[in-house]
Design an enzyme around this catalytic site. Structure first.
Site, PDB file in Angstrom:
ATOM      1  N   GLU A 170       0.824  -1.330  -0.150  1.00  0.00           N
ATOM      2  CA  GLU A 170      -0.138   0.035   0.020  1.00  0.00           C
ATOM      3  C   GLU A 170       0.699   1.346  -0.070  1.00  0.00           C
ATOM      4  OE1 GLU A 170       0.833   1.400   2.822  1.00  0.00           O
ATOM      5  OE2 GLU A 170       1.821  -0.535   3.569  1.00  0.00           O
ATOM      6  N   GLU A 313       4.555  -0.660   1.912  1.00  0.00           N
ATOM      7  CA  GLU A 313       4.564  -0.799   0.508  1.00  0.00           C
ATOM      8  C   GLU A 313       4.510  -2.060  -0.073  1.00  0.00           C
ATOM      9  OE1 GLU A 313       8.082   1.289  -1.292  1.00  0.00           O
ATOM     10  OE2 GLU A 313       7.689   3.205  -0.099  1.00  0.00           O
TER      11      GLU A 313
END
Length: 349
Positions: A170, A313
């Site tokens: 994300e 991430e």
């Protein structure tokens, strides 16, 4: 198609494939169970896919990118503009997750599900960021459901393209705040226990973050028995999209790797929407965020890596890919006891 209807299509893991995979491990010319959690991961993948033959060559990382209106409350160190910058960096190879993906042979798929500006990422935008949940629900229930369906659709699309395993990631400034809020409600735990400093906050900012979450939960009173209600009131579009990826993994029988705290929060939402989803997830690492261990325990999962990572991430999940590759190399290529004409180990209980 409605989410509940899609979830009804989820079948249990394939116990026959699990047994075949276990039998294969036991036949390999080494001490029984000596690769520990590496063996467990391969066996789990066999059960998920229904195939004791591994197909892990084509692997991907799906990063859900969205902004969160709650950043207006000063709960983050970075400004909202960073979300769009890093989202673009996923594409140029400048983001941490991109660098790691290139090294391990994974493809990265950044999805703009709610960035506050337009980006060059895969366009699945539901809204230009959520509203500030300090004052109003983050989004409507319909928006949360649409975001979940985006995640489900991504898994279907990537499976059709031949991807055998996916990791979750994300990008969204403020999403440790939304994740802490969601997890606090779903686990019924105090906000103070569920909240960390995210990307780095001083004491004043940290206290502000906790107070903002507590006030929002009190204001909106999300239903802890309804994960979509929780997502819509105090969650984020990225979290809803990640939940959809986990649901999609169960629907389409694709193993999904959990990254850190935020991905785990999305996994918890998926498990509350459809409990069978838990069987299709694999934990990778234990995030430094305080609630991470509690979520994995709730999901009945144990992460092999303890690296004190908290970058997000998808970096922790991507770091697990080479370990899976090593496990698969032994699983598929090593000689068996029969090959080398040595008596097989006997298993004692």
């Amino acid at each position: 198609m409605k989410i509940n209807d899609l979830c009804k299509a989820i079948k249990p893991i394939d116990e026959q494939a699990v047994m075949e995979s276990q039998k294969r491990w036991n036949s390999i010319a080494k001490p029984l169970h000596s690769l520990g959690k590496l063996e467990d991961a391969i066996i789990r993948i066999a059960g998920i896919t229904g195939d004791a033959t591994m197909h892990l060559e084509k692997k991907g990382l799906v990063t859900m990118c969205a902004d969160n209106g709650v950043v207006e409350e000063g709960v983050t160190q970075s400004g909202q503009e960073v979300t769009a910058i890093v989202t673009e960096n996923f594409l140029t190879g400048a983001a941490t997750a991109s660098v790691m993906c290139k090294k391990v042979g994974a493809d990265i798929f950044p999805v703009d599900i709610g960035v506050a500006v337009d980006t060059n990422a895969i366009n699945r935008k539901i809204a230009y960021g959520t509203k500030n949940f300090a004052h109003t629900p983050a989004m409507t229930r319909e928006e949360a459901e649409k975001a979940i369906l985006v995640g489900i659709q991504m898994v279907q699309d990537l499976k059709e393209q031949g991807y055998g395993i996916l990791a979750t990631g994300e990008m969204g400034i403020g999403n440790t705040t939304t994740s802490s809020a969601v997890v606090s409600v779903l686990l019924g735990k105090p906000v103070e226990e569920m909240t960390g400093r995210g990307a780095g906050l001083n004491r004043e900012g940290f206290n502000k973050k906790i107070l903002t979450i507590k006030n929002a939960i009190q204001l909106h009173n999300p239903d802890s028995e309804d994960a979509i209600d929780v997502l819509s009131k105090v969650g984020g579009l990225d979290l809803a999209g990640i939940a959809g990826v986990f649901l999609g993994g169960a629907i389409y029988r694709v193993p999904i790797l959990i990254d850190g705290f935020i991905s785990a929060a999305g996994a918890l939402c998926a498990a509350r929407i459809c409990p069978k989803t838990k069987d299709f997830m694999l934990a990778t690492h234990v995030s430094k965020e305080p609630a991470a261990v509690m979520i994995l325990k709730e999901l009945g999962l144990e992460a092999p890596l303890h690296c004190d990572m908290c970058l997000g991430e998808g970096t922790g999940a991507v770091a697990f890919y080479p370990i899976l590759d090593l496990a698969n190399e032994v699983y598929t290529k090593m000689s068996t006891f029969e090959d080398i004409k040595v008596e097989q180990y006997e298993e004692y209980k």
